[in-house]
Design a protein around this motif. Structure first.
Motif, short mmCIF file in Angstrom:
data_model
loop_
_atom_site.label_atom_id
_atom_site.label_comp_id
_atom_site.label_asym_id
_atom_site.label_seq_id
_atom_site.Cartn_x
_atom_site.Cartn_y
_atom_site.Cartn_z
N HIS A 130 -17.66 -5.00 27.81
CA HIS A 130 -16.87 -5.23 26.59
C HIS A 130 -17.73 -6.01 25.61
O HIS A 130 -18.08 -7.13 25.92
N ASN A 177 -14.25 -0.89 19.87
CA ASN A 177 -13.14 -1.83 19.95
C ASN A 177 -12.50 -2.01 18.58
O ASN A 177 -13.19 -2.28 17.60
N ASN A 207 -10.68 0.96 22.86
CA ASN A 207 -9.87 -0.20 23.24
C ASN A 207 -9.28 -0.81 21.97
O ASN A 207 -9.96 -0.93 20.96
N TYR A 229 -5.71 -3.41 20.27
CA TYR A 229 -4.40 -4.04 20.41
C TYR A 229 -3.42 -3.32 19.50
O TYR A 229 -3.82 -2.57 18.60
N GLN A 250 -4.95 -2.93 24.78
CA GLN A 250 -5.29 -4.26 25.30
C GLN A 250 -4.06 -4.94 25.88
O GLN A 250 -4.09 -5.56 26.93
N THR A 269 -6.16 -3.38 29.46
CA THR A 269 -7.43 -4.10 29.55
C THR A 269 -7.39 -5.59 29.25
O THR A 269 -8.32 -6.31 29.61
N GLU A 270 -6.35 -6.06 28.58
CA GLU A 270 -6.37 -7.48 28.19
C GLU A 270 -4.97 -8.11 28.21
O GLU A 270 -4.63 -8.93 27.37
N TRP A 308 -5.97 -10.92 30.69
CA TRP A 308 -6.99 -11.60 29.88
C TRP A 308 -7.05 -13.08 30.28
O TRP A 308 -6.64 -13.97 29.56
#
Ligand code: XIL
Length: 392
Positions: free
Chosen positions: A146, A194, A237, A239, A271, A301-302, A346
């Motif tokens: 990342h 990202n 990736n 949010y 995310q 992922t987060e 995360w």
């Protein structure tokens, strides 16, 4: 440059053995020297069971179904550099120990970002990222890389440099080839691009690569990453793409185009930085599924779930329950999609969470307190994993 600090040399810990892992954590330090003394029979049996396999262990990775990766971000760099503590990954022994036991996937929270790994034009600072990859190998964990193409946490030499388009293109090419190539075969998934879209599904103006070179650079980034490591799965990736909305629609359209052009795109990941201020994104599973139906891997992922803290800073029981519910539903959504095999939170302790630093008055976003006490959210994850073990 804000965070170009002299790298601290991380020390190495001995490989964590399963025998050691069976010992209650608070006692670990005290027990190690005494371990040579003969243990009573019952204790010996427990140790032997732990050595034989996963039985008797009580962690998230042990609860996970086969082939499912439960991960955490590895704290270091970024906001941590401004906090009154030493680099967590390098120096917090309990943190390292717990991370090894609880997770079978690790993401570099900051250590592979441009400002960190490429702080000046001609120098790559690989120490922190190398340390993560080595630790992961020692603890049988996979790694998520990342990130390679982003608008944020870029070094000043890049953002403020006066480069021609050809130079900029070559800088990105060299960076991707160097970083991805260095860890080839040791990174399971790369967040290649990202946060490239804004809420309306338009390319972000702040992204130097897209602004200067045009959106076609995104396809090149994926191609270069694939050349450097053909085994790594390459992801978008972002949010705010948990639900079906303008932003996730933009990814949905772009990915179809890229796939039609033969660009090596393998995955899409929301995310999932959630807040109890907003309702849970109830269409998360359906949204993941539509990307899966394009032939993509999917991942969370987060994940973290922040909340407004009452006076005193302690969440109420009701808040804890609501948070646990969000964690559970996020995991269920992923488990409900066949191609969703990677689920990352995360950070796992409030001790090091980015949330209070970036969202003033909000906090308690992770699954453990600052003292590593397991919250209801932790148990929600563990129970959910256990409930599908052997069934998935
Ligand atoms: C955050 C880190 O957690 C902080 O330490 C850092 O100061 C800023 O970035 N989306 C991402 C992550 O893709 O890289 C961000 O991580 C959180 C939001």
């Amino acid at each position: 440059m804000r965070r170009a600090r002299t790298p601290r040399t991380p020390f190495r810990l001995p490989r964590i053995t399963t025998a050691l892992a069976a010992v209650p954590l608070a006692l670990t330090a005290a027990v190690v020297p005494a371990a040579a003394a003969p243990a009573p029979a019952a204790e010996r049996a427990t140790t032997e069971r732990a050595e034989r396999g996963h039985h008797g262990r009580d962690t998230l990775r042990d609860a996970a179904p086969k082939g499912f990766f439960i991960g955490t971000a590895v704290a270091g760099g970024g906001h941590h550099a401004e906090q009154p503590y030493a680099d967590p990954f390098a120096y917090d022994v309990e943190y390292r120990d717990r991370m090894a036991r609880e997770f079978n996937s690790l993401s570099a929270e900051n250590q592979m970002k441009w400002e960190y790994i490429h702080p000046t034009r001609d120098y790559y600072n690989f120490y922190p990222a190398d340390a993560i990859v080595r630790y992961a190998q020692e603890n049988r964990q996979v790694v998520r890389g990342h990130t390679l193409l982003w608008h944020s946490q870029n070094p000043a030499w890049l953002e403020e440099g006066d480069f021609s388009d050809e130079e900029l293109r070559e800088i990105l090419h060299e960076h991707i080839t160097t970083v991805v190539g260095r860890y080839a075969g040791r990174i399971q998934q790369w967040d290649v691009a990202n946060e490239i879209f804004d809420e309306d599904g338009e390319y972000r103006e702040e992204n130097i690569w897209i602004r200067e070179l045009g959106p076609g650079i995104v396809a090149d980034a994926f191609r270069w990453a694939h050349e450097a490591d053909p085994r790594a799965k390459l992801f978008f990736n972002d949010y705010g793409v948990e639900s079906v909305n303008a932003k996730s629609d933009a990814y949905y359209a772009l990915i179809q185009e890229l796939k039609a052009d033969g660009v090596p795109v393998h995955g899409f990941a929301p995310q999932s930085h959630l807040s109890t201020r907003y309702g849970f994104p109830g269409d998360l599973q359906a949204n993941l599924q539509r990307f899966a139906d394009l032939g993509l891997e999917t991942a969370i992922t987060e994940l973290d779930v922040r909340m407004d803290l009452p006076e005193g800073g302690e969440p109420t029981a009701a808040q804890q329950a609501q948070q646990a519910d969000y964690y559970r539903r996020a995991l269920q959504a992923c488990l409900g999609v066949e191609t969703c095999n990677s689920f990352t939170i995360w950070g796992f302790t409030d001790k090091y969470s980015w949330v209070p630093v970036f969202f003033p008055s909000e906090g308690s976003a992770t699954v453990m307190t600052e003292d590593y006490e397991r919250k209801p959210a932790y148990h929600a994850l563990q129970d959910t994993l256990r409930s599908v073990r052997g069934k998935r």
